[in-house]
Design a protein around this motif. Structure first.
Motif: not given
Length: 242
Positions: A11, A39, A193, A196-197
């Motif tokens: 990402g 992204l 994920n 990613r956050e």
């Protein structure tokens, strides 16, 4: 006339190789699957983008080839690595005479087996197999055979695309196949994920893994007979301490 086939990792730009970033910066237009291009937009706001949805991979790759042949510099982007369940193979299959005129660069990226493995620790520190549970392009019977062979050989197994709305029980089915050859207490883990956050990880047993709810943005790791949990880490010893 130049076509980059770029693996940009999970990402954010911190996970990109310098080569991947330079390839995108050098391009006039960036093309890719809608979710993956989204992204990248914030990092390359000055670029022109072209997207296609899932199941339009052939059209996407042909558009990239045709646009590059027309004189543009094109970056066809893929998450992870462009040659691991990515578009590099399809582009090279589609090339005909125009391929002789194009400069083609396949740019490696950090695939989920590596980036997710780093989050968990060192689950793939010995021989391993990477298997996708998606049966959109591969018959389930062949996926089942590959799972069985990998489990029989006591490989660590990394599973891509473990579940989706239409395949909610595929991870459970895979675990049942693996359990024929591996202990139900085999150390496993998964990462959602990656990079990613919303990133999250979990270490659990093969028996527990069967009842977990995961999605397409989850990468699953099934250890071998030597894999252990050390605190918050999943570790497959290579044998250095023997």
């Amino acid at each position: 006339m130049r076509l980059y086939i770029v693996g940009f990792g999970p990402g954010g730009t911190e996970y990109m190789t310098m080569e991947a970033r330079h390839a995108i910066e050098d391009s006039d237009v960036v093309v890719g699957y809608t979710v993956y291009v989204d992204l990248l937009r914030e990092y390359f706001q000055e670029k022109k983008f072209y997207t296609t949805p899932m199941k339009k991979e052939k059209e996407r790759c042909q558009w990239a080839i045709d646009t590059a042949v027309s004189g543009k510099r094109v970056a066809l982007v893929c998450s992870g690595d462009s040659g691991v369940y990515g578009m590099a193979g399809l582009v090279l299959e589609l090339l005909e005479e125009e391929g002789q005129k194009l400069e083609i660069y396949v740019v490696a990226g950090v695939t989920a087996a590596c980036s997710g493995g780093a989050v968990l620790g060192a689950p793939l520190n010995h021989d391993f197999a990477v298997i996708s549970l998606s049966d959109l392009l591969t018959p389930w019977e062949l996926i089942e055979k590959r799972l069985e062979c990998a489990a029989m050989g006591d490989f660590c197994i990394c599973l891509y695309n473990p579940s989706s709305r239409k395949r909610q029980d595929y991870l459970q089915r895979a675990c049942k196949i693996v359990e024929r050859y591996k202990s139900e207490n085999t150390v496993c883990g998964y990462v959602k994920n990656i990079g990613r956050e919303q990133q999250e990880k979990k270490i659990l047993t093969l028996s527990q893994l069967k009842s977990e709810q995961v999605d397409m943005f989850t990468t699953v790791f099934i250890g071998n007979s030597q894999t252990i949990q050390k605190g918050e880490w999943m570790v497959t010893p290579r044998g250095y301490q023997l």
